[in-house]
Scaffold this motif. Structure first.
Motif, short mmCIF file in Angstrom:
data_model
loop_
_atom_site.label_atom_id
_atom_site.label_comp_id
_atom_site.label_asym_id
_atom_site.label_seq_id
_atom_site.Cartn_x
_atom_site.Cartn_y
_atom_site.Cartn_z
N UNK A 1 0.85 -1.19 0.00
CA UNK A 1 0.00 0.00 0.00
C UNK A 1 0.89 1.23 0.00
N UNK A 2 0.56 2.18 -0.87
CA UNK A 2 1.31 3.43 -0.93
C UNK A 2 0.34 4.60 -0.95
N UNK A 3 0.63 5.61 -0.13
CA UNK A 3 -0.17 6.83 -0.14
C UNK A 3 0.28 7.82 -1.19
N UNK A 4 1.37 7.50 -1.88
CA UNK A 4 1.86 8.40 -2.92
C UNK A 4 0.93 8.39 -4.13
N UNK A 5 1.09 9.40 -4.96
CA UNK A 5 0.22 9.54 -6.12
C UNK A 5 0.58 8.60 -7.25
N UNK A 6 -0.39 8.38 -8.12
CA UNK A 6 -0.19 7.62 -9.34
C UNK A 6 -1.04 8.25 -10.42
N UNK A 7 -0.80 7.87 -11.65
CA UNK A 7 -1.62 8.37 -12.74
C UNK A 7 -1.79 7.29 -13.80
N UNK A 8 -2.89 7.39 -14.51
CA UNK A 8 -3.21 6.47 -15.60
C UNK A 8 -3.69 7.30 -16.77
N UNK A 9 -3.09 7.10 -17.92
CA UNK A 9 -3.49 7.82 -19.13
C UNK A 9 -3.65 6.84 -20.27
N UNK A 10 -4.67 7.06 -21.08
CA UNK A 10 -4.91 6.26 -22.29
C UNK A 10 -4.85 7.18 -23.50
N UNK A 11 -4.12 6.75 -24.51
CA UNK A 11 -4.09 7.47 -25.79
C UNK A 11 -4.69 6.56 -26.85
N UNK A 12 -5.67 7.06 -27.57
CA UNK A 12 -6.42 6.18 -28.46
C UNK A 12 -6.46 6.70 -29.89
N UNK A 13 -6.40 5.77 -30.82
CA UNK A 13 -6.75 6.00 -32.21
C UNK A 13 -7.85 5.00 -32.56
N UNK B 1 -4.82 1.38 -28.92
CA UNK B 1 -4.99 2.00 -27.61
C UNK B 1 -3.70 1.81 -26.83
N UNK B 2 -3.18 2.94 -26.34
CA UNK B 2 -1.91 2.93 -25.60
C UNK B 2 -2.17 3.36 -24.15
N UNK B 3 -1.44 2.78 -23.22
CA UNK B 3 -1.61 3.09 -21.80
C UNK B 3 -0.28 3.53 -21.19
N UNK B 4 -0.35 4.56 -20.36
CA UNK B 4 0.79 5.00 -19.55
C UNK B 4 0.37 4.97 -18.09
N UNK C 1 7.24 0.30 -17.12
CA UNK C 1 8.29 1.23 -17.48
C UNK C 1 7.79 2.65 -17.37
N UNK C 2 8.48 3.57 -18.06
CA UNK C 2 8.12 4.99 -17.99
C UNK C 2 7.31 5.45 -19.19
N UNK C 3 7.24 4.66 -20.24
CA UNK C 3 6.59 5.11 -21.45
C UNK C 3 5.24 4.46 -21.70
N UNK C 4 4.72 4.70 -22.88
CA UNK C 4 3.44 4.13 -23.30
C UNK C 4 3.59 2.65 -23.63
N UNK C 5 2.51 1.92 -23.43
CA UNK C 5 2.46 0.51 -23.78
C UNK C 5 1.22 0.28 -24.63
N UNK C 6 1.39 -0.37 -25.76
CA UNK C 6 0.26 -0.72 -26.62
C UNK C 6 -0.51 -1.88 -25.99
N UNK C 7 -1.76 -1.62 -25.58
CA UNK C 7 -2.53 -2.66 -24.90
C UNK C 7 -3.70 -3.19 -25.72
N UNK C 8 -3.99 -2.54 -26.86
CA UNK C 8 -5.04 -3.06 -27.75
C UNK C 8 -4.76 -2.57 -29.16
N UNK C 9 -4.94 -3.46 -30.12
CA UNK C 9 -4.83 -3.06 -31.52
C UNK C 9 -5.84 -3.85 -32.34
N UNK C 10 -6.27 -3.29 -33.42
CA UNK C 10 -7.30 -3.88 -34.25
C UNK C 10 -6.77 -5.13 -34.96
#
Length: 344
Positions: free
Chosen positions: A254-266, A270-273, A335-344
């Motif tokens: 458990x961590x009280x520190x912040x996190x973030x989730x971002x999705x970039x889509x075409x 679909x890419x996730x960070x 990692x630190x970058x985007x990951x492709x998590x879905x493609x057509x």
């Protein structure tokens, strides 16, 4: 079989079935804006809505901007939900009055209301929950369950609460920066749901403890089982940004520190960070298989593939292999970058 389709702007459902969906495959579809205009109200409205999804596999779908992403209702048994992405839905997934086994693995539930659970007998392995979860017993509706891998009915039971397994999941409690198109349905429920697994405080953690509680309840009949929650397995989950762990969970980080989730889509990708504090990023868990998950208390069937072979969660949502110990959640490593998590 429903594969490789683009399904959108439907008033009630994108994919729907009632018993006819048994032994089916729903894979690689892009489904969005289902029920968003409110042509239909209430029951049966979802991007994927199935009754009796017996030995049905739902894999690699992208579902978003809908009133409800997926609804597994009545007799979802032997169902495998693998490597799907749900986001910007009013609610991502709902399970209702079913007794399992249902296996959810390597999924991303990225909406503010991730999971609405009116069922029992599910296993959640290496998923990402970015929003709230609600778990509810249903003690006034006795519904059917089956003999393994067939549609023959073995009996009926209430949903007593519990009998779930949460292992190697990542709970973020991250608000969805892009709000869903439909928010009215979730407005009331959001206050009754929370991020993480703290709602399981007070549930027994083993079948032996559960049986002891039943014995301590004294003389009685079936009503004794309504007064005692079923056991839950909680192990090797990670919680960040306000997501809360149930007390006494084995190897929780458990961590009280912040996190973030971002999705970039075409249209086609679909890419996730995911940004995580180091304690969460480095937390690992073992490869989980059928042998680790047991059977639902009521249904005498293992968490296994429709053909009866064991499930082994040894790959992540991208298809990358998991080592003996890999990251918690749907990626084998962060990692630190985007990951492709879905493609057509």
């Amino acid at each position: 079989m429903v594969r490789g389709n683009v399904i959108y702007d439907c008033g009630q459902n994108g994919v729907v079935g009632h018993m006819g969906c048994a032994f089916s495959l729903i894979e690689g579809n892009h489904i969005y804006r289902i029920g968003a205009k409110r042509e239909f109200f209430g029951w049966e409205v979802a991007a994927i809505k199935m009754h009796a999804a017996v030995d049905t596999v739902v894999r690699g779908n992208r579902v978003h901007d809908s009133v409800l992403g997926m609804w597994l209702d009545w007799q979802a048994q032997g169902t495998v939900v693998d490597s799907n992405v749900f986001y910007r839905n009013t609610r991502d997934v709902m399970t209702e009055v079913t007794h399992g086994p249902i296996t959810f693995m390597n999924n991303v539930f990225a909406s503010e209301f991730s999971f609405d659970d009116y069922a029992q007998g599910a296993a959640f392995v290496n998923n990402l929950f970015a929003g709230r979860i609600r778990h509810t017993a249903v003690l006034d509706r006795s519904t059917p369950y089956h003999f393994p891998h067939v549609t023959d009915v073995a009996g009926e039971a209430f949903v007593y609460g519990g009998d779930d397994r949460y292992v190697n999941n990542l709970f973020l409690a991250v608000d969805d920066s892009a709000k869903p198109l439909c928010t009215a349905d979730a407005a009331g429920a959001a206050g009754m749901a929370e991020a993480g697994t703290a709602f399981f405080d007070g549930y027994p953690r083993s079948l032996e403890e559960y049986e002891q509680l039943i014995e301590e309840a004294g003389l009685g009949d079936e009503e004794l089982y309504r007064s005692v929650k079923q056991p839950v397995l909680l192990a090797s989950n990670a919680y960040v940004s306000g997501a809360k762990a149930a007390s006494g969970e084995a190897e929780a980080v458990v961590s009280g520190d912040g996190s973030s989730l971002a999705l970039r889509e075409t249209d086609d990708e679909l890419w996730m960070t995911v940004s995580l504090p180091e304690s969460i990023r480095s937390a690992t868990g073992p490869v989980i298989s059928t042998a680790d998950l047991g059977q639902p208390r009521i249904v005498e069937e293992y968490f296994e593939n429709p053909d009866g072979s064991p499930i082994v969660v040894d790959r992540d949502i991208t298809g990358a292999a998991r080592g003996a110990c890999s990251a918690r959640g749907p990626l084998a490593a962060y990692g630190d970058g985007e990951v492709l998590i879905w493609s057509k």
